[in-house]
Motif scaffolding. Structure first.
Motif, PDB file in Angstrom:
ATOM      1  N   PRO A 125     -11.835 -13.632   6.546  1.00 39.77           N
ATOM      2  CA  PRO A 125     -12.705 -13.318   5.399  1.00 39.77           C
ATOM      3  C   PRO A 125     -11.938 -13.436   4.096  1.00 39.77           C
ATOM      4  N   ASN A 126     -12.631 -13.841   3.058  1.00 35.52           N
ATOM      5  CA  ASN A 126     -12.007 -13.956   1.743  1.00 35.52           C
ATOM      6  C   ASN A 126     -11.968 -12.601   1.057  1.00 35.52           C
ATOM      7  N   LYS A 127     -10.887 -12.349   0.354  1.00 37.68           N
ATOM      8  CA  LYS A 127     -10.795 -11.110  -0.415  1.00 37.68           C
ATOM      9  C   LYS A 127     -11.729 -11.191  -1.618  1.00 37.68           C
ATOM     10  N   GLU A 128     -12.491 -10.136  -1.835  1.00 36.23           N
ATOM     11  CA  GLU A 128     -13.395 -10.106  -2.971  1.00 36.23           C
ATOM     12  C   GLU A 128     -12.607 -10.160  -4.276  1.00 36.23           C
ATOM     13  N   ILE A 129     -13.105 -10.960  -5.208  1.00 35.51           N
ATOM     14  CA  ILE A 129     -12.453 -11.077  -6.505  1.00 35.51           C
ATOM     15  C   ILE A 129     -12.699  -9.801  -7.300  1.00 35.51           C
ATOM     16  N   SER A 130     -11.633  -9.213  -7.790  1.00 34.01           N
ATOM     17  CA  SER A 130     -11.764  -7.979  -8.557  1.00 34.01           C
ATOM     18  C   SER A 130     -10.836  -8.037  -9.760  1.00 34.01           C
ATOM     19  N   LEU A 131     -11.024  -7.104 -10.662  1.00 34.24           N
ATOM     20  CA  LEU A 131     -10.158  -7.043 -11.833  1.00 34.24           C
ATOM     21  C   LEU A 131      -8.728  -6.726 -11.411  1.00 34.24           C
ATOM     22  N   PRO A 132      -7.737  -7.293 -12.099  1.00 28.85           N
ATOM     23  CA  PRO A 132      -6.339  -7.001 -11.751  1.00 28.85           C
ATOM     24  C   PRO A 132      -6.054  -5.503 -11.863  1.00 28.85           C
ATOM     25  N   GLU A 133      -5.189  -5.005 -10.988  1.00 25.61           N
ATOM     26  CA  GLU A 133      -4.799  -3.606 -11.073  1.00 25.61           C
ATOM     27  C   GLU A 133      -3.941  -3.389 -12.316  1.00 25.61           C
ATOM     28  N   LYS A 134      -3.857  -2.146 -12.728  1.00 27.64           N
ATOM     29  CA  LYS A 134      -3.103  -1.828 -13.943  1.00 27.64           C
ATOM     30  C   LYS A 134      -1.605  -1.938 -13.729  1.00 27.64           C
ATOM     31  N   GLU A 135      -1.170  -1.979 -12.475  1.00 27.53           N
ATOM     32  CA  GLU A 135       0.256  -2.092 -12.188  1.00 27.53           C
ATOM     33  C   GLU A 135       0.454  -3.066 -11.036  1.00 27.53           C
ATOM     34  N   PRO A 136       1.602  -3.738 -10.994  1.00 26.10           N
ATOM     35  CA  PRO A 136       1.837  -4.705  -9.914  1.00 26.10           C
ATOM     36  C   PRO A 136       2.069  -3.997  -8.578  1.00 26.10           C
ATOM     37  N   VAL A 137       1.529  -4.587  -7.518  1.00 33.01           N
ATOM     38  CA  VAL A 137       1.711  -4.059  -6.157  1.00 33.01           C
ATOM     39  C   VAL A 137       2.368  -5.152  -5.326  1.00 33.01           C
ATOM     40  N   PHE A 138       3.502  -4.825  -4.709  1.00 33.39           N
ATOM     41  CA  PHE A 138       4.229  -5.766  -3.863  1.00 33.39           C
ATOM     42  C   PHE A 138       4.092  -5.332  -2.409  1.00 33.39           C
ATOM     43  N   LEU A 139       3.944  -6.296  -1.524  1.00 36.59           N
ATOM     44  CA  LEU A 139       3.797  -5.998  -0.095  1.00 36.59           C
ATOM     45  C   LEU A 139       4.750  -6.877   0.704  1.00 36.59           C
ATOM     46  N   TYR A 140       5.549  -6.233   1.556  1.00 31.59           N
ATOM     47  CA  TYR A 140       6.452  -6.964   2.451  1.00 31.59           C
ATOM     48  C   TYR A 140       6.181  -6.501   3.878  1.00 31.59           C
ATOM     49  N   GLY A 141       5.993  -7.447   4.798  1.00 29.88           N
ATOM     50  CA  GLY A 141       5.716  -7.064   6.176  1.00 29.88           C
ATOM     51  C   GLY A 141       6.433  -7.959   7.165  1.00 29.88           C
ATOM     52  N   GLY A 142       6.753  -7.401   8.330  1.00 31.75           N
ATOM     53  CA  GLY A 142       7.337  -8.206   9.390  1.00 31.75           C
ATOM     54  C   GLY A 142       8.436  -7.486  10.145  1.00 31.75           C
ATOM     55  N   VAL A 143       8.941  -8.189  11.161  1.00 29.81           N
ATOM     56  CA  VAL A 143      10.060  -7.675  11.946  1.00 29.81           C
ATOM     57  C   VAL A 143      11.347  -7.811  11.138  1.00 29.81           C
ATOM     58  N   LEU A 144      12.217  -6.841  11.269  1.00 35.29           N
ATOM     59  CA  LEU A 144      13.476  -6.856  10.526  1.00 35.29           C
ATOM     60  C   LEU A 144      14.557  -7.534  11.365  1.00 35.29           C
ATOM     61  N   TRP A 145      14.843  -8.780  11.066  1.00 31.82           N
ATOM     62  CA  TRP A 145      15.871  -9.521  11.799  1.00 31.82           C
ATOM     63  C   TRP A 145      17.184  -9.484  11.032  1.00 31.82           C
ATOM     64  N   PRO A 146      18.317  -9.390  11.713  1.00 29.89           N
ATOM     65  CA  PRO A 146      19.611  -9.341  11.007  1.00 29.89           C
ATOM     66  C   PRO A 146      19.936 -10.617  10.246  1.00 29.89           C
TER      67      PRO A 146
END
Length: 215
Positions: A125-146
């Protein structure tokens, strides 16, 4: 996800059972998902074999320190020589793997290595278009490999969020779930309270939940 009707799952218990499955299903092409599985195929197989070079095995083995790299590298070259075609994920990987194909005695004049990026379901599904948030949000996900450790740049990002006093960092991380002995680890990030205000952490999520969270 529910198995699609056009997909047949056929588990096997040993090499003989796999040979029987190949004989029963009579595939036009065999796609081998990991190089070491080449040892399970019949030595006289006359079906075209495509090898998926998804994982950077040599890099992993060097970090895991439980391989005889000299012997394993020779075995890897021998397994490569038995396949007819190859897949990888990026152009940089293609440049890396092409050298190993040469060492295995394969000619690369006919370009036997295709780049197929790892992809999501095209029906997401497509993310609904919305107004930008007032602050930046960063997302990091995954397995932690050395061999892919994000500690340094995530710490730097946290420093910037603290200095600017705005923004958030969400982490969805954890150990590799399919192999208990896998050499995955933990993040080493600043623990002081001023950093925790901007940081949210959770364990790995089931795929469907992760999908929704990313959206």
């Amino acid at each position: 996800h529910t198995t699609r009707p056009e997909v047949t799952l056929a588990p096997y218990s040993d090499k003989a059972a796999l040979h029987q499955l190949i004989a029963e299903h009579k595939p036009a092409v065999l796609i081998v998902g990991y190089w070491a599985y080449m040892h399970l195929l019949p030595p006289d197989i006359d079906i075209p074999v495509v090898m998926d070079l998804l994982a950077p095995w040599l890099l992993e083995a060097d970090f895991q320190e439980n391989y005889d790299m000299e012997v394993e590298s020779i075995d890897y070259i021998n397994c490569l020589s038995r396949a007819d075609y190859f897949l990888c994920c990026t152009q940089r990987q293609k440049a890396f793997h092409t050298a190993w194909l040469f060492m295995s005695g394969l000619s690369c004049k006919d370009n036997p290595l295709d780049v197929i990026p790892i992809s999501a379901d095209p029906n997401l599904p497509n993310k609904e278009i919305s107004l930008p948030e007032k602050e930046p949000v960063f997302l990091y996900g995954g397995v932690l490999w050395p061999w892919r450790n994000p500690d340094a740049w995530l710490s730097q990002l946290l420093e910037i969020l603290v200095a600017e006093n705005r923004g958030r960092l969400h982490l969805i991380t954890g150990k590799y779930p399919l192999h208990e002995a896998a050499s995955s680890g933990k993040l080493k990030l600043p623990q002081e309270p001023q950093y925790q205000r901007f940081l949210k952490q959770s364990d790995l999520l089931p795929y469907d939940e992760m999908e929704q969270y990313y959206l």
